[in-house]
Design an enzyme around this catalytic site. Structure first.
Site, mmCIF file in Angstrom:
data_model
loop_
_atom_site.group_PDB
_atom_site.id
_atom_site.type_symbol
_atom_site.label_atom_id
_atom_site.label_comp_id
_atom_site.label_asym_id
_atom_site.label_seq_id
_atom_site.Cartn_x
_atom_site.Cartn_y
_atom_site.Cartn_z
ATOM 1 N N HIS A 83 -14.646 -56.838 -26.794
ATOM 2 C CA HIS A 83 -15.650 -56.355 -27.748
ATOM 3 C C HIS A 83 -15.873 -54.848 -27.630
ATOM 4 C CE1 HIS A 83 -18.813 -57.121 -24.552
ATOM 5 N NE2 HIS A 83 -19.365 -56.077 -25.122
ATOM 6 N N ASP A 219 -12.877 -62.095 -22.637
ATOM 7 C CA ASP A 219 -13.332 -60.867 -23.300
ATOM 8 C C ASP A 219 -12.744 -59.612 -22.653
ATOM 9 O OD1 ASP A 219 -14.711 -58.961 -24.725
ATOM 10 O OD2 ASP A 219 -16.687 -59.863 -24.448
ATOM 11 N N SER A 644 -20.949 -53.634 -20.175
ATOM 12 C CA SER A 644 -19.793 -54.369 -20.649
ATOM 13 C C SER A 644 -18.540 -53.632 -20.249
ATOM 14 C CB SER A 644 -19.829 -54.509 -22.151
ATOM 15 O OG SER A 644 -20.563 -55.636 -22.465
HETATM 16 N N1 ARG Z 1 -23.563 -59.907 -25.781
HETATM 17 C C1 ARG Z 1 -22.521 -59.055 -25.297
HETATM 18 C C2 ARG Z 1 -23.003 -57.580 -25.238
HETATM 19 O O1 ARG Z 1 -24.141 -57.304 -25.486
HETATM 20 C C3 ARG Z 1 -21.237 -59.236 -26.040
HETATM 21 C C4 ARG Z 1 -21.256 -58.902 -27.481
HETATM 22 C C5 ARG Z 1 -19.980 -59.055 -28.243
HETATM 23 N N2 ARG Z 1 -19.801 -60.345 -28.864
HETATM 24 C C6 ARG Z 1 -20.342 -60.768 -30.046
HETATM 25 N N3 ARG Z 1 -20.128 -61.985 -30.443
HETATM 26 N N4 ARG Z 1 -21.065 -60.006 -30.858
HETATM 27 O O2 ARG Z 1 -22.408 -56.658 -25.660
HETATM 28 N N1 ASP Z 2 -22.668 -57.373 -23.577
HETATM 29 C C1 ASP Z 2 -23.324 -56.186 -23.046
HETATM 30 C C2 ASP Z 2 -22.519 -54.906 -23.265
HETATM 31 O O1 ASP Z 2 -21.803 -54.789 -24.215
HETATM 32 C C3 ASP Z 2 -23.693 -56.380 -21.630
HETATM 33 C C4 ASP Z 2 -25.059 -56.970 -21.516
HETATM 34 O O2 ASP Z 2 -25.924 -56.619 -22.308
HETATM 35 O O3 ASP Z 2 -25.249 -57.739 -20.588
HETATM 36 O O4 ASP Z 2 -22.685 -53.907 -22.607
#
Ligand code: ARG
Ligand code: ASP
Length: 724
Positions: A83, A219, A644
């Site tokens: 991502h 990921d 991330s």
């Molecule tokens: N929650 C994670 C972070 O804050 C991964 C986000 C990417 N994935 C998604 N389905 N939007 O970045």
């Molecule tokens: N998914 C998040 C990021 O992209 C990490 C988190 O918020 O735990 O940095």
């Protein structure tokens, strides 16, 4: 006896007290070393951070300003999340050559794909520069003057403090303005795409599984840093060569077990761990619900189009993921803050704070802080809400309006700086918007507009609503604007921007979309933003004093500074948790779980056939563990957005995983960290290697890596010693 009790107590505190925390790497020695060793760390602090010798920090660059990455080979190969590399992968994708769907692998270096505007930044050293930054500010009582002086000092120091000419000095504040640190950095801009799994692996579970455990997402993506012949940063050139890092992470094939020590090293973006309860109340009751509702509507519209049309799906995939990500996080955060009683707990600690202030005889300095917070948060409430509506609806989620807003700023530039600046900005804008229109669909956006403008007119604070929006028929307004505005297409827009400033502005002001944006933006910039900024400045100053007071009155507890996109160390253990009554989550997931979630043809839960074949054959090579293939694991490391792509590192400094998310019950950790349920989610590095090797056949990449077996090496060693 009493001694013994004290000793036992201290020991318990040292080993169990894991209150989270994101620590400054150059200050671990005094603050954290004992705890880290008690938790199982085998390295010295110097192996994590050192200025003169290479250390772990030299393998952990900031990725494109928003994510983290780590160097994993002597040839500058870096690993980050799928991502985090998503928009680069997308930008090389077309309907025919769809790397998002099918994945991408460079089997030779010549095939690696350059990326415009992608950069990674290394930290060379960190130094405390607080006294130099605050010089000449002690006598200033006016907050705005004080901040101006600080900004002046920062600009001067950044210019004059020693550095090499290809490096940069950056100064950042810690503890809300109580400490300042200098970062000397090196930024590389030739960073090429090397590998990415198909989205059905890299984004498996997509938005349904996002922020959720149990998780099964691969990921990750791979890039390579290129440098000039002297190994220094250089703009893209085919003559550039792979960067030779000062350090790269060996990769452990041993895997993890519950209670193993872990470090997550990276660039957490922003946390608010020291907010007063009144601020949290505002987030929970007003701001989060408004933003959630806006995005809810925008996402529903985009989703309905993406499901029907593959071209739209590619165009909107990245934008959709970005909007959905925080939408879902705010929902989890709001729930978590309620469920963990964060507000009541904060209120309780505020009472204790007040008593401490009285006891220390500091009422004059700190006695009215909490009352002042209450007053200022009450005052800022309508402005904060109006600001969120403006930002979410105009600047972010309605694309036509966001272009309109950039044009509005162009007009402002003309008014304040004249024709030359206007032309420069106009030309930049024309270039920047070509990419924007490539991913723009008029129907999708018209529908989004219709939904969001209705919310704006009904729910944003009435006193800041332009007259023309007080009573609208959203559908008619949408048709009117989207059929007539020349912001509809890149060609129209370029034509609209042709001519000298006077002509362009005259034409712009005849455009329906521009007229609406201008009305909204004028209202916002005259009636909302200045007052918001003014109160916010007061709140920031209060927060600084509040922080100072907490540091002073709690001398024996360790307090970590809020995240601010600088390099931090967080550590903990591999650990499961109990999300609710009678439910226990174990800390590791396996490929079996991918197959349990598999829904053929589904856009979130499809599984590539080659992966199914490997699963059926149990063909895991050296990456499996007792006939199973680990996929993800969780730990007690305190992370946030920006972490991330951060490496998860074992007790000896080897890579064991790749951080990418947090668990649903713990998403409130940016505001209130509860060690019993806050967990970070990582991809097991063996799943990454398995996909690179067995799934993609990228042996060329596996050969670059240094694979190690620290646990096995240890058993071997003890055996030989015993034999002697
Ligand atoms: N929650 C994670 C972070 O804050 C991964 C986000 C990417 N994935 C998604 N389905 N939007 O970045
Ligand atoms: N998914 C998040 C990021 O992209 C990490 C988190 O918020 O735990 O940095």
């Amino acid at each position: 006896m009493r001694f013994l009790k004290l000793f036992v107590l201290l020991f318990v505190i040292q080993t169990q007290a894991q209150q989270g925390g994101m620590w400054i790497p150059s200050l671990l020695k005094g603050m954290n070393e004992t705890e880290m060793k008690n938790l199982g760390m085998k390295m010295s602090i110097k192996e994590i951070y050192d200025v003169n010798q290479s250390s772990l920090k030299d393998a952990v660059p900031h990725f494109n300003g928003g994510c983290t990455s780590e160097v994993i080979s002597p040839k500058g190969l870096i690993l980050t999340n799928h991502h985090c590399g998503f928009s680069q992968i997308q930008s090389h994708s077309t309907v025919e050559n769809d790397y998002l769907t099918d994945g991408f692998w460079a089997y030779k270096m010549e095939d690696e794909l350059p990326n415009e505007n992608l950069y990674v930044t290394f930290i060379v050293k960190i130094e405390d520069v607080t006294s130099a930054v605050l010089e000449g500010t002690a006598s200033l009582t006016n907050e705005a003057e004080k901040q101006n002086k600080i900004q002046e000092n920062i600009a001067m120091l950044s210019r004059t403090l020693p550095k090499e000419k290809w490096q940069e000095n950056k100064i950042r504040t810690f503890y809300e303005g109580n400490q300042y640190m200098l970062f000397v950095t090196e930024t590389f801009t030739d960073v090429r795409l090397v590998g990415a799994p198909p989205s059905s692996i890299g984004k498996f579970g997509s938005d349904t599984d996002n922020w959720v455990w149990p998780r099964h997402t691969g990921d990750f993506s791979l890039f390579r840093i290129y440098a000039d012949k002297n190994n220094r940063p250089a703009a893209y050139s085919k003559d550039n060569v792979p960067y030779t890092p000062k350090h790269f992470l060996p990769i452990s094939l041993d895997g993890v077990t519950e209670d193993d020590f872990t470090i997550v090293f990276g660039y957490p973006g922003k946390t608010n761990e020291y907010l007063p309860s009144v601020a949290i109340e505002q987030i929970v009751n007003e701001l989060n619900p408004a933003k959630i509702e806006i995005r809810d509507r925008a996402l529903k519209v985009a989703d309905s189009y993406m499901r029907k049309d593959n071209a739209i799906k590619i165009q909107y995939a990245s934008k959709y993921a970005g909007i959905a990500n925080y939408w879902k996080k705010w929902i989890g955060e709001t729930q978590g803050l309620k469920k963990s009683n964060a507000i009541a707990i904060k209120k309780e600690s505020e009472k204790i704070f007040q008593t401490k202030v009285a006891k220390a005889g500091k009422e004059k300095e700190y006695g009215s802080l909490l009352a002042d917070f209450n007053k200022n948060y009450a005052e800022i409430a309508p402005y904060a809400l109006a600001r969120d509506y403006f930002q979410e609806v105009v600047q972010r989620n309605t694309e036509l309006l966001s272009v309109g807003y950039r044009l509005y700023l162009l007009e402002q530039v003309y008014k304040s700086n004249g024709e030359q600046s206007f032309n420069d900005r106009k030309n930049n804008l024309i270039t920047a918007l070509s990419g924007f229109y490539k991913n723009f669909n008029l129907n999708v956006d018209q529908n989004v507009f219709e939904q969001l403008i209705e919310l704006y007119s009904k729910k944003s604070p009435k006193q800041f609503l332009p007259q023309s929006l007080t009573n609208i028929d959203a559908k008619n307004l949408a048709t009117e604007i989207y059929s007539k505005s020349r912001l509809r297409s890149y060609e129209d827009l370029k034509e609209l921007l042709t001519g000298d400033a006077k002509t362009v502005l005259a034409n712009l002001n005849k455009d329906k979309a521009f007229q609406l944006v201008k009305e909204l933006a004028d209202k916002y910039s005259t009636e909302v933003a200045p007052k918001y900024d003014e109160i916010n400045l007061t709140i920031t100053a209060l927060q600084r004093t509040y922080m100072k007071a907490q540091l002073e009155l709690n001398k024996d507890s360790r307090i970590f500074p809020d995240a601010n996109s600088t390099l931090r160390v967080t550590y903990g253990k591999v650990k499961g948790y109990e999300p609710k009554d009678a439910t226990i989550y174990t800390p590791v997931t396996y490929l079996e779980g991918v197959m349990e979630k598999y829904i053929p043809g589904d856009y979130e839960f499809d599984v590539p056939s080659k992966l199914i074949d490997l699963y059926n054959a149990k063909d895991y090579g050296m990456y499996g563990e007792n006939g199973k293939l680990p996929v993800n694991f969780i730990g007690t490391n305190h992370t946030t957005g920006g972490n991330s792509g951060s490496p998860a590192i074992d007790a000896n400094g080897n890579l064991i995983g790749l951080n990418f998310d947090r668990v649903w019950e713990g998403t409130m950790s940016d505001i209130y960290y509860d060690p019993s349920i806050c967990r970070n989610i990582m991809v097991d590095v063996r799943y990454i290697l398995f996909i690179m090797d067995k799934y993609a056949g990228a042996k060329n990449l596996i050969e670059e890596l240094k694979l190690v077996h620290p646990k096995k090496a240890k058993t071997l060693k003890t055996k030989t010693i015993k034999q002697k």
